[in-house]
Enzyme design. Structure first.
Site, short mmCIF file in Angstrom:
data_model
loop_
_atom_site.label_atom_id
_atom_site.label_comp_id
_atom_site.label_asym_id
_atom_site.label_seq_id
_atom_site.Cartn_x
_atom_site.Cartn_y
_atom_site.Cartn_z
N SER A 163 -15.35 -47.91 -3.04
CA SER A 163 -14.20 -47.37 -3.76
C SER A 163 -13.33 -48.51 -4.23
O SER A 163 -13.33 -49.60 -3.64
CB SER A 163 -13.39 -46.45 -2.84
OG SER A 163 -12.19 -46.05 -3.46
N TYR A 173 -8.94 -44.70 5.21
CA TYR A 173 -9.94 -44.62 4.15
C TYR A 173 -10.17 -45.97 3.48
O TYR A 173 -11.32 -46.43 3.34
CB TYR A 173 -9.49 -43.59 3.11
CG TYR A 173 -10.44 -43.42 1.94
CD1 TYR A 173 -11.59 -42.66 2.06
CD2 TYR A 173 -10.17 -44.02 0.71
CE1 TYR A 173 -12.46 -42.50 0.99
CE2 TYR A 173 -11.02 -43.86 -0.36
CZ TYR A 173 -12.17 -43.10 -0.22
OH TYR A 173 -13.03 -42.96 -1.29
#
Length: 298
Positions: free
Chosen positions: A166, A179
């Protein structure tokens, strides 16, 4: 040669960058395993590779989602797809299902570690079990899946491993202390494994690291990014397919994000925070988060 237009996949895009790929790798007959293949980007990846006549294996925690993906592929005339309920955070279950896949379908040629979850809360509001679960699914599971399928690739010096990271693994984001950290870890794991393989002569085992911006799958529902619209899932699935076919080592989506990340190293830390807060409004955009739990996205 197939051309893809970025604006085709975004709801609003002021410019129209154009991506052209010249990919000749034949995927036909190869076994492609996709974690988190029950929905979102994972489902579209499965459909893309099925169109290339690959044999598809879906891993997901949700039996109904698996059935939906398998039925979708069958509806398009692709019956060579099998789904397995797997909790990828459970090491022993991963190893057992891997043996089952090898017996049922054959050795995995292309492993796409796509599954992920996000909670999006300030650090002090994260429960211990949420932090542990995020790590178990987003990064620790990669160790188990790769350990399960890498030996066959090494014996033949052939295969492909895709890590869906990501942009938050390149630049920390508000509400993502768990995350973002797992996505940073994905990058470190991926790059180190690539180095291990190449240093020991496994130069035909390809690896692709995919770092997408927000994807419009529901994973970041409610988020209102300021600089650019969310990526559409089909665009991301197409880019992952082409990363495999072209043996792309590192793929940032959209590519323009590459221009921002060096600023983190070049600018003073205080100035970087000002840029994120005042110009990009990163924290403000994430404060509207309403996303779901376990999903198939990066």
């Amino acid at each position: 040669m197939q051309a893809f237009t970025f604006s085709k996949y975004c709801k609003q895009t002021p410019t129209k960058p154009h991506f052209t790929f010249n990919c000749s790798q034949n995927i036909s007959g190869q076994v492609v395993l996709i974690t988190g293949g029950g929905g979102g980007v994972g489902r579209l990846i499965a459909l893309n590779f099925a169109r290339l006549q690959a044999r598809i294996v879906i891993w997901d925690i949700n039996q109904e989602a698996i059935k939906t993906t398998v039925d979708l592929l069958a509806k398009h005339g692709y019956d060579n797809c099998k789904g397995y309920v797997v909790d990828i955070s459970d090491r022993e279950q991963v190893y057992q299902r891997a043996n089952q896949v090898t017996a049922d379908v054959g050795a995995v040629d292309i492993l796409i570690n796509n599954a992920g979850i996000v909670c999006c809360k300030p650090f002090w509001e994260l429960h211990d079990r949420v932090i542990q679960n995020t790590y178990n699914i987003n990064i620790i599971s990669h160790y188990w899946t790769v350990k399960a399928f890498l030996p066959h690739m090494m014996r033949n010096n052939r295969g492909h491993i895709v890590t869906v990271g990501s942009v938050t693994g390149m630049l920390g984001t508000y509400g993502c202390s768990d995350y973002a950290a797992t996505k940073y870890a994905c990058i470190g794991f991926h790059e180190s494994l690539l180095t291990d393989l190449k240093a020991h002569g496994y130069d035909q085992i390809q690896m692709s690291l995919i770092c997408p911006y927000y994807i419009n799958t529901g994973m970041f529902s409610g988020v209102r990014p300021r600089m650019m619209p969310m990526l559409e899932p089909q665009y991301v699935a197409d880019r992952i397919e082409n990363a495999v076919r072209c043996n792309e080592v590192w793929c940032v989506l959209p590519n323009s994000i590459r221009l921002l990340t060096p600023l983190k190293c070049l600018l003073p830390a205080k100035m970087c925070w000002e840029l994120m807060s005042r110009v990009i409004r990163g924290p403000e955009s994430m404060m509207l988060f309403q996303g779901r739990g376990r999903v198939a996205a990066g």
